[in-house]
Design an enzyme around this catalytic site. Structure first.
Site, PDB file in Angstrom:
ATOM      1  N   GLN A 173     -10.338  -2.761   1.724  1.00 46.92           N
ATOM      2  CA  GLN A 173      -9.890  -3.295   3.006  1.00 46.92           C
ATOM      3  C   GLN A 173      -9.978  -2.277   4.134  1.00 46.92           C
ATOM      4  O   GLN A 173      -9.625  -2.572   5.266  1.00 46.92           O
ATOM      5  CB  GLN A 173      -8.490  -3.894   2.903  1.00 46.92           C
ATOM      6  N   HIS A 227       9.032  -3.072   4.219  1.00 44.13           N
ATOM      7  CA  HIS A 227       8.731  -3.342   2.807  1.00 44.13           C
ATOM      8  C   HIS A 227      10.018  -3.600   2.015  1.00 44.13           C
ATOM      9  O   HIS A 227      10.097  -4.534   1.213  1.00 44.13           O
ATOM     10  CB  HIS A 227       8.012  -2.138   2.170  1.00 44.13           C
ATOM     11  N   SER A 256       3.559   1.537   8.493  1.00 45.34           N
ATOM     12  CA  SER A 256       3.323   2.833   7.834  1.00 45.34           C
ATOM     13  C   SER A 256       2.564   3.786   8.742  1.00 45.34           C
ATOM     14  O   SER A 256       2.641   4.991   8.598  1.00 45.34           O
ATOM     15  CB  SER A 256       2.528   2.624   6.540  1.00 45.34           C
ATOM     16  N   MET A 287       0.819  -1.207   0.000  1.00 43.67           N
ATOM     17  CA  MET A 287       0.000   0.000   0.000  1.00 43.67           C
ATOM     18  C   MET A 287       0.855   1.260   0.000  1.00 43.67           C
ATOM     19  O   MET A 287       0.347   2.333   0.282  1.00 43.67           O
ATOM     20  CB  MET A 287      -0.923  -0.010   1.223  1.00 43.67           C
ATOM     21  N   GLY A 303       5.005  -9.701   4.942  1.00 42.55           N
ATOM     22  CA  GLY A 303       5.759  -9.503   6.178  1.00 42.55           C
ATOM     23  C   GLY A 303       5.110 -10.239   7.348  1.00 42.55           C
ATOM     24  O   GLY A 303       3.878 -10.285   7.465  1.00 42.55           O
TER      25      GLY A 303
END
Lengths: 305, 305
Positions: free
Chosen positions: B32, B8, B175, B1, B136
């Site tokens: 989502q 990432h 994030s 995203m 992840g």
């Protein structure tokens, strides 16, 4: 789902004309049968299926067409490797849902049906990774749901639709037709006749929903009245589930046929069990004691494509 | 995203070590995010993202590793080509649902989340057809849902999971961490500490749910009490959403760690908005006015593999 008839074979033949290798899956998918539907009694004719496909493959060989290289008949554990197939709502498992398409028409009386169909087709497409996949026009809503699934999920396959194969009297071929004895068979063609009447109305210039569908309802009403007048041992009663005039992409009901898009005329009726039998009468599998749902449709093509 | 961080990049690096070509998707997937969640405010850092990936790709080139050949940043219309993305329930559109997995843990407070994740991942996997796909460990439930999806739908890809990258103090990179100012950051590591306490209990021989989780709750409770005693302009309050000890395949809560399977220790806390600010205090993006959900987990490996 097996119980092969000429409709299935015609799809395999079209596939063999357009491809060098044809993969046939035979799998009675539990998740597309509602808990009160006919999963257990669905006709299973494995040996006949295989020999029909072998005969067809011989023919294809003689004609220099593509060949049937695989018949894939997986177990439930292969298609549902983690949780067992569940056809309750909301149910547990991994599913593909295509709404609102899956809730219309057939989906209204069969709420888990298209969830099951989309789910198993997604799995089969992933197993096979076919260049093209073939479905019959008879199950028009299935073709629309699968096309939508392929588009929305970016599946790398081309959906091809083969024409509905019919008996001589026009009845659409279906694996479930074996449940119809002679008497219910004769009355069952009312659905085809009703849709043809509506199609004729459109060909004669009618475009509004009421004008087009009125002729279909006339046909079913007349047949209904005619059956009511007959004695219990000569009549075959039926109920109309729906007669639909719908948009070809969304299957939403329309008030007017859009000449640039055309429309789908479709319907479903339920042939009720015979009320009383006559000596020596030709009965279907299960002696005409179970209700049988019949579906059919006619595509109204766009006029200005 | 997008809103890329070292977590990432570490996945892209692992991918480049195991493959010759790496395809990176950057797409903030609307389905989502629940209707009251942070879709609109989710951090978007397109230019930084691109230069981070370019720098990494240069490095990979110097090291003779696989290269980042594609950055895929589709529009909503590409990923949702027919109906617009819908994140209501039941909602309209084409979805993949993975139940009951998607309803547990994170799914309890985010009921559309895993439907959106499974749906977009199915689409991306079909677009890319990657040999391997990398997720992840931080989002452990996501990894379990995707593995289940790949197995149930016979997707032809290998799911690889890279370790959680952490800040020096142990906070899992995310994030959303940019929303945490210094004060909330310091308290936020309570989740990691709680899970580590539970892990230590297991390492010391505890196997029952209560024995393992008691130590985690001790840590969160102590931190909670400590914050309550502080003044409004020095404390950072939080709520524990869940602390879980679960089966690694089904994520169902377990009463006892099965040594042959191991377990997943996971938790989620909500950092509440700061009640009052101090002059000169280091604030996060949005001035610590929005609640921030933090998740973390530790895998307990099987003892007799």
């Amino acid at each position: 789902m097996g119980a092969l008839h000429k409709g299935h074979l015609s799809l395999a033949r079209i596939a063999a004309e357009e491809n060098s290798e044809v993969f046939v899956s035979i799998y009675v998918n539990p998740t597309q049968f509602g808990v009160n539907e006919d999963l257990d009694s669905y006709p299973k004719t494995w040996h006949t299926d295989i020999s029909m496909l072998e005969d067809l493959d011989q023919e294809l060989g003689r004609e220099g067409k593509g060949r049937i290289t695989t018949i894939f008949a997986p177990t439930n554990k292969v298609m549902y490797p983690t949780l067992p197939p569940d056809s309750t709502l909301p149910g547990t498992g991994s599913f593909v849902t295509i709404t609102p398409l899956a809730n219309l028409l057939e989906g209204k009386s069969r709420p888990v049906f298209f969830r099951g169909v989309a789910t198993i087709c997604m799995k089969l497409l992933n197993v096979v990774e076919p260049e093209c996949v073939y479905f019959g026009q008879k199950d028009v809503q299935q073709t629309v749901v699968i096309k939508r699934m392929v588009q929305d999920f970016h599946l790398n396959t081309i959906v091809r639709v083969g024409p509905t194969e019919r008996e001589i009297d026009g009845l659409a071929m279906s694996s479930r037709n074996v449940y119809l004895g002679e008497r219910r068979r004769k009355v069952g063609i009312v659905l085809r006749q009703a849709l043809q009447a509506a199609e004729a109305a459109h060909k004669m210039g009618k475009c509004s929903r009421d004008d087009v569908l009125a002729l279909a309802w006339d046909v079913t009403n007349q047949m209904s009245v005619a059956q009511d007048k007959l004695s219990e041992d000569t009549r075959a009663k039926f109920e109309v589930d729906y007669v639909s005039l719908a948009d070809p992409d969304t299957l939403e009901e329309i008030d007017e046929v859009d000449d640039t898009k055309g429309a789908v005329l479709s319907g479903a009726i339920k042939m009720l069990p015979l009320e009383s039998l006559k000596d020596g009468e030709k009965l279907g599998l299960g002696e005409d004691k179970v209700p049988v749902r019949l579906i059919d449709n006619i595509l109204i093509p766009p006029r200005r494509p």
